[in-house]
Design a protein around this motif. Structure first.
Motif, PDB file in Angstrom:
ATOM      1  N   SER A  17      38.234  31.702  26.233  1.00 56.13           N
ATOM      2  CA  SER A  17      38.268  30.246  26.458  1.00 56.13           C
ATOM      3  C   SER A  17      37.687  29.450  25.300  1.00 56.13           C
ATOM      4  CB  SER A  17      37.443  29.879  27.696  1.00 56.13           C
ATOM      5  OG  SER A  17      38.031  30.352  28.855  1.00 56.13           O
ATOM      6  N   SER A  54      45.652  34.890  27.947  1.00 57.09           N
ATOM      7  CA  SER A  54      44.880  33.742  27.494  1.00 57.09           C
ATOM      8  C   SER A  54      44.019  33.133  28.579  1.00 57.09           C
ATOM      9  CB  SER A  54      45.807  32.667  26.939  1.00 57.09           C
ATOM     10  OG  SER A  54      45.028  31.583  26.479  1.00 57.09           O
ATOM     11  N   GLY A  56      41.169  29.922  29.322  1.00 57.39           N
ATOM     12  CA  GLY A  56      41.066  28.538  28.883  1.00 57.39           C
ATOM     13  C   GLY A  56      41.549  27.522  29.893  1.00 57.39           C
ATOM     14  N   ALA A  57      42.224  27.991  30.960  1.00 59.86           N
ATOM     15  CA  ALA A  57      42.755  27.037  31.932  1.00 59.86           C
ATOM     16  C   ALA A  57      41.626  26.242  32.594  1.00 59.86           C
ATOM     17  CB  ALA A  57      43.574  27.771  32.987  1.00 59.86           C
ATOM     18  N   ALA A  59      38.511  25.832  31.537  1.00 54.09           N
ATOM     19  CA  ALA A  59      37.779  25.020  30.570  1.00 54.09           C
ATOM     20  C   ALA A  59      38.544  23.744  30.223  1.00 54.09           C
ATOM     21  CB  ALA A  59      37.496  25.844  29.306  1.00 54.09           C
ATOM     22  N   ASN A 139      47.757  34.911  32.391  1.00 49.31           N
ATOM     23  CA  ASN A 139      46.417  34.524  32.815  1.00 49.31           C
ATOM     24  C   ASN A 139      46.275  34.941  34.262  1.00 49.31           C
ATOM     25  OD1 ASN A 139      43.841  33.419  32.899  1.00 49.31           O
ATOM     26  ND2 ASN A 139      44.486  31.305  32.513  1.00 49.31           N
ATOM     27  N   GLY A 152      38.162  37.140  37.649  1.00 53.20           N
ATOM     28  CA  GLY A 152      37.140  36.227  37.153  1.00 53.20           C
ATOM     29  C   GLY A 152      36.999  36.280  35.646  1.00 53.20           C
ATOM     30  N   ASP A 153      37.338  37.397  35.044  1.00 47.48           N
ATOM     31  CA  ASP A 153      37.279  37.466  33.583  1.00 47.48           C
ATOM     32  C   ASP A 153      38.571  38.085  33.081  1.00 47.48           C
ATOM     33  OD1 ASP A 153      36.913  40.467  32.627  1.00 47.48           O
ATOM     34  OD2 ASP A 153      35.978  40.210  34.567  1.00 47.48           O
ATOM     35  N   ASN A 154      38.996  37.621  31.942  1.00 47.22           N
ATOM     36  CA  ASN A 154      40.270  38.109  31.414  1.00 47.22           C
ATOM     37  C   ASN A 154      40.129  39.366  30.556  1.00 47.22           C
ATOM     38  OD1 ASN A 154      41.780  36.257  32.739  1.00 47.22           O
ATOM     39  ND2 ASN A 154      42.296  35.017  30.952  1.00 47.22           N
ATOM     40  N   TYR A 214      31.228  29.461  32.133  1.00 50.27           N
ATOM     41  CA  TYR A 214      32.339  30.110  32.822  1.00 50.27           C
ATOM     42  C   TYR A 214      33.213  30.940  31.945  1.00 50.27           C
ATOM     43  CZ  TYR A 214      33.190  25.636  31.338  1.00 50.27           C
ATOM     44  OH  TYR A 214      33.149  24.505  30.664  1.00 50.27           O
ATOM     45  N   SER A 215      32.936  31.017  30.673  1.00 48.26           N
ATOM     46  CA  SER A 215      33.635  32.086  30.006  1.00 48.26           C
ATOM     47  C   SER A 215      32.910  33.280  30.565  1.00 48.26           C
ATOM     48  CB  SER A 215      33.522  31.995  28.500  1.00 48.26           C
ATOM     49  OG  SER A 215      32.276  32.426  28.097  1.00 48.26           O
TER      50      SER A 215
HETATM   51  N1  GLU Z   1      41.170  32.782  33.872  1.00 48.12           N
HETATM   52  C1  GLU Z   1      40.152  31.907  33.365  1.00 48.12           C
HETATM   53  C2  GLU Z   1      40.767  30.678  32.736  1.00 48.12           C
HETATM   54  O1  GLU Z   1      41.877  30.690  32.321  1.00 48.12           O
HETATM   55  C3  GLU Z   1      39.284  32.543  32.308  1.00 48.12           C
HETATM   56  C4  GLU Z   1      38.585  33.798  32.655  1.00 48.12           C
HETATM   57  C5  GLU Z   1      37.713  34.257  31.489  1.00 48.12           C
HETATM   58  O2  GLU Z   1      36.878  33.477  31.031  1.00 48.12           O
HETATM   59  O3  GLU Z   1      37.857  35.378  31.027  1.00 48.12           O
HETATM   60  O4  GLU Z   1      40.148  29.655  32.596  1.00 48.12           O
END
Ligand code: GLU
Length: 376
Positions: A17, A54, A56-57, A59, A139, A152-154, A214-215
């Motif tokens: 993000s 990716s 960032g959604a 954020a 995502n 929760g995490d990518n 939240y990253s």
């Molecule tokens: N899926 C979340 C998003 O797009 C990010 C998850 C992460 O921070 O790895 O905002």
């Protein structure tokens, strides 16, 4: 041996993000993304298949919607993702279109990667997109994911995707430049680890805590991603993605940590098929099919003479010759009822027999392990 990203044939790139999103303004950093798009197009033109995972959604969306709170509630994350994802997708589309590259958005939930049927669906979709020359931008489907059923995490999502599509390389780009023997934010003198060949307890202990905000990544999820990737025979690299063209320049970057598996993705997958699955049924094949299997070809419906057992699409089955000897194992592309109806039919008759256009192969060669055969 030195690991080179430029040697990747099927590459999954995870974008954190912080690289892509200006969360205060709710904007995508288009210059940075423009450089990434150029790198992706360059890799593609050299024959590398590229999948982007990716973040960032959330954020971007929180900035757009003006959510001020430091720690978002679940429903705020879902709302932020809903708003941010559309902007993110648009930005990728615009950036890659400049290089004549099609993008395709794929939003996944945890169950899409963990449940067999959905897993196969997701895999087929991504494989098809790659075959058609598009770049899948993946995502998590944060808008419908709740805490219990959420990655929760990518980092881990990207590793599951890499395993799912037998990628040979996974690159995790974030603000973290690699693995240190201790958390470098607390211990600036901590030793840097350029290469990891086994996830020993010592290595796992180097993870430290997840960072705030939240990253949601941090080193914990990156090491979990490494476990998934290495288990699938996929090498993984952690690198700092902040500078534009981080992807293009990765091989020259002085700092990055490579995680190197023992086997290849193909070998790991075959091993998994051969060893760790309980076959749910049996397909008996004729001599022509047997010959084809031994030459490394797929099993077509035409060569199947008998179907036994109850199984679903994607289940492991045993393949036997006319004398009842086991000759192969594989993941079958049809459930038993459809397999029975298709047995003995030409692939071009599939539509007519089943009423839908299924896969041409009963067991695709990538999903097949032939005993004593020419199994490449
Ligand atoms: N899926 C979340 C998003 O797009 C990010 C998850 C992460 O921070 O790895 O905002």
């Amino acid at each position: 041996m030195t690991q080179l990203l430029s040697s990747a044939r099927r590459l999954v790139v995870k974008i954190g993000s912080a690289l892509l999103a200006d969360e205060r303004k709710g904007l995508v950093r288009t210059r940075w993304l423009g450089a990434l798009a150029r790198d992706v197009a360059e890799l593609k033109s050299r024959g590398t298949q590229v999948v982007l995972v990716s973040s960032g959604a959330i954020a971007v969306g929180r900035g757009l919607l003006g959510i001020e709170r430091a720690r978002l509630r679940l429903e705020e994350k879902q709302a932020a993702a809903a708003s941010g994802q559309i902007r993110l997708a648009h930005a990728y589309q615009a950036a890659l279109a400049r290089h004549g590259v099609n993008v395709a958005q794929v939003l996944l939930t945890l169950s899409d990667t963990e449940e067999r049927r959905r897993y196969l669906n997701a895999r087929n979709t991504i494989e098809t997109l790659l075959r058609l020359g598009a770049v899948p931008v993946i995502n998590e489907n944060d808008t419908v994911a709740t805490n219990e059923i959420r990655y929760g995490d990518n980092d881990r999502l990207a590793a599951r995707v890499a395993a799912m599509i037998t990628a040979d390389t996974l690159a995790l780009f974030s603000t973290v430049d690699g693995l240190y023997a201790a958390d470098p934010r607390k211990h600036p003198e901590a030793k840097f680890i350029p290469e990891v060949r086994a996830l020993t307890p010592e290595i796992l202990a180097m993870a430290g805590d997840a960072p705030p905000g939240y990253s949601s990544g941090g080193m914990v999820t990156k090491l979990e991603a490494a476990r998934v990737a290495l288990g699938a025979g996929c090498r993984m690299v952690i690198a700092d993605g902040r500078k534009p063209h981080a992807l293009r320049d990765l091989d020259k970057a002085p700092r990055k940590t490579w995680f190197v598996p023992e086997g290849t993705p193909r070998a790991s997958r075959k091993h998994w098929i051969a060893a760790s699955l309980k076959p749910a049924g049996t397909l008996t094949v004729d001599d022509g099919a047997l010959r084809a299997l031994r030459e490394g070809k797929s099993l077509l419906p035409a060569g199947v003479t008998k179907v036994d057992g109850r199984f679903d699409r994607g289940d492991a089955v045993i393949v036997r010759d006319g004398a009842g000897r086991e000759v192969a194992r594989g993941l079958v592309a049809y459930a038993d009822a459809d397999a029975r109806r298709l047995a003995g039919h030409k692939s071009r008759e599939i539509q007519e027999v089943l009423g839908y256009r299924g896969r041409d192969e009963m067991i695709h060669r990538d999903d097949l392990v032939v005993l004593d055969g020419n199994d490449r």
